[in-house]
Scaffold this motif. Sequence first.
Motif, PDB file in Angstrom:
ATOM      1  N   ALA A 264     -27.575  43.500   5.555  1.00  0.00           N
ATOM      2  CA  ALA A 264     -27.640  44.718   6.076  1.00  0.00           C
ATOM      3  C   ALA A 264     -28.678  45.356   6.579  1.00  0.00           C
ATOM      4  N   LYS A 265     -29.800  44.834   5.792  1.00  0.00           N
ATOM      5  CA  LYS A 265     -31.057  45.293   6.074  1.00  0.00           C
ATOM      6  C   LYS A 265     -31.880  44.673   7.317  1.00  0.00           C
TER       7      LYS A 265
ATOM      8  N   ASP B 126     -32.980  44.720  13.132  1.00  0.00           N
ATOM      9  CA  ASP B 126     -32.865  43.842  14.368  1.00  0.00           C
ATOM     10  C   ASP B 126     -32.059  44.534  15.282  1.00  0.00           C
ATOM     11  N   SER B 127     -30.925  45.477  15.090  1.00  0.00           N
ATOM     12  CA  SER B 127     -30.417  46.068  16.240  1.00  0.00           C
ATOM     13  C   SER B 127     -30.158  47.506  15.881  1.00  0.00           C
ATOM     14  N   TRP B 128     -29.225  47.994  14.941  1.00  0.00           N
ATOM     15  CA  TRP B 128     -28.616  49.270  14.677  1.00  0.00           C
ATOM     16  C   TRP B 128     -29.746  50.221  14.580  1.00  0.00           C
TER      17      TRP B 128
ATOM     18  N   VAL C 277     -27.829  52.170   3.243  1.00  0.00           N
ATOM     19  CA  VAL C 277     -27.179  53.106   2.286  1.00  0.00           C
ATOM     20  C   VAL C 277     -25.868  52.620   1.872  1.00  0.00           C
ATOM     21  N   ALA C 278     -25.655  53.046   0.623  1.00  0.00           N
ATOM     22  CA  ALA C 278     -24.257  52.680   0.043  1.00  0.00           C
ATOM     23  C   ALA C 278     -23.708  53.904  -0.098  1.00  0.00           C
TER      24      ALA C 278
ATOM     25  N   ALA D 270     -27.431  51.394   8.278  1.00  0.00           N
ATOM     26  CA  ALA D 270     -26.488  50.225   7.863  1.00  0.00           C
ATOM     27  C   ALA D 270     -25.960  50.795   6.571  1.00  0.00           C
ATOM     28  N   VAL D 271     -24.578  50.313   6.306  1.00  0.00           N
ATOM     29  CA  VAL D 271     -23.920  50.792   5.229  1.00  0.00           C
ATOM     30  C   VAL D 271     -22.954  49.925   4.369  1.00  0.00           C
TER      31      VAL D 271
END
Length: 500
Positions: free
Chosen positions: A53-54, A59-61, A147-148, A173-174
């Motif tokens: 996710a990291k 890379d993108s979001w 984040v979670a 990212a989640v």
Amino acid sequence: MSRPSRITHLIAGQPWEGTAERTSEVFNPATGEVTGRLDLASADLVGEVVTGAKQAWADSWGNISLAKRTQVLFTFRELLNRDKEKIAALITAEHGKVLDDALGEVVRGLEVAEFACGIPSLLKGGYSENASTNIDVYSIRQSLGVVAVISPFNFPAMVPLWFVPVALACGNAVVIKPSEKDPSATIAVARLWTEAGLPDGVLSVVNGDKEAVDALLVHPDIKAVSFVGSTPIARYVYETGTAHGKRVQALGGAKNHMLVLPDADLDLAADAAINAGFGSAGERCMAISALIAVESIADELVAKITDRMGKLRTGDGTRGCDMGPLVTGVHRDKVASYVDAGAAAGADLVVDGRGAQVDADGDGFFLAPTLFDKVTTDMSIYTDEIFGPVLSVVRVASYDDGLELINANPYGNGTAIFTNDGGAARRFQNEVEVGMVGINVPVPVPVSYYSFGGWKNSLFGDTHAHGMEGVHFFTRGKVVTSRWLDPSHGGLNLGFPQND
């Protein structure tokens, strides 16, 4: 009886193909059948997902334009609206709540997705030209990273939708950890994000128990944690997460009161008590479990509630019943034990839901609506969050006594007052020490552009869910002070400028 299906993690948009060392059972609460075997994530697997996710965030979001983010959000909103009935059916199959209640849950979550579609305006900062000579000052808000979201069993679609659309809209990212009791609706919603065009790895679902939760709470690359659950676990999540340097919003339990004054419309109040006390089998953090009746109207109000309870049908949530089963047999037995304790303590058991006839096949986890009267504040049916279809009537002499009782409670999630006196209502909203207040509204859950959250032991952390507080929780503020020489620039381009 059909063979239980495998339910596994959704990682980077794809079902996990590994072999789980541990699994748990998922039930159909209306029949008691085991319908699924859920793969439980190890700490190592959680770590791998967070690392992915990291990377996806970097890379993108995390740096994608607001225009492209918004396109994904709008597409997700349409897909969720398309599939809302399918997701509601998954909720009923694993949680037990009736279908129209499950559909309402999805629609309330959909409202938060719609709110998040406005993220370009929600993330706007401020700008001050010439704060000093030739110096400008402006503010921006930036994403946190990974984040979670750790969600409870009672709202397997709505609670993740309180957090995930806002977190993603803000550029994070989640990683979601749904309840192991009813994970399928959460997984189904997560699949829609992939269909909407969210890059792989930006959103993943890991199923698990305490091992997975602890792995998220201590992982150095998790920057923030959103949690909803019982108060003891919320406190643990908050203390553990903050001890490891994380931003945490942990929404805990409740003991919600409804105060009914002598001038109230008692028919309206009786309907509200039924709806708020027994909807979703009382498995709501905003359920009314303590009805505070001023003595002069208590007998009449209890009689009206009792009459209405006699018309309720309890059974399989797919059969048009009013109330379904509780989520597991263990939880049903725990709630039934409170009914035993209330009767033993001397409260008047007006309606006993134990052993009631239900409309269902098999051996489901049923406890019909139960009503106690003349409950005192030292009884466990008053002091504890039962999280089941048990409504307790506490009698008081006056408004002041009712307000004092509510404010003395260690919880402060939701409350309601029923009255036709505007002055009393305004006084109540000012004086009551509770985070969400209803005036002739029994379940005062805020709409998506306001924020959800309680006071006292119902919330750990300073930030509530969704609305602008949600946007602030999932971003960090930055203030820039700049000075530039007057630049020269040029070039020709007659095309109309486009967002990209």
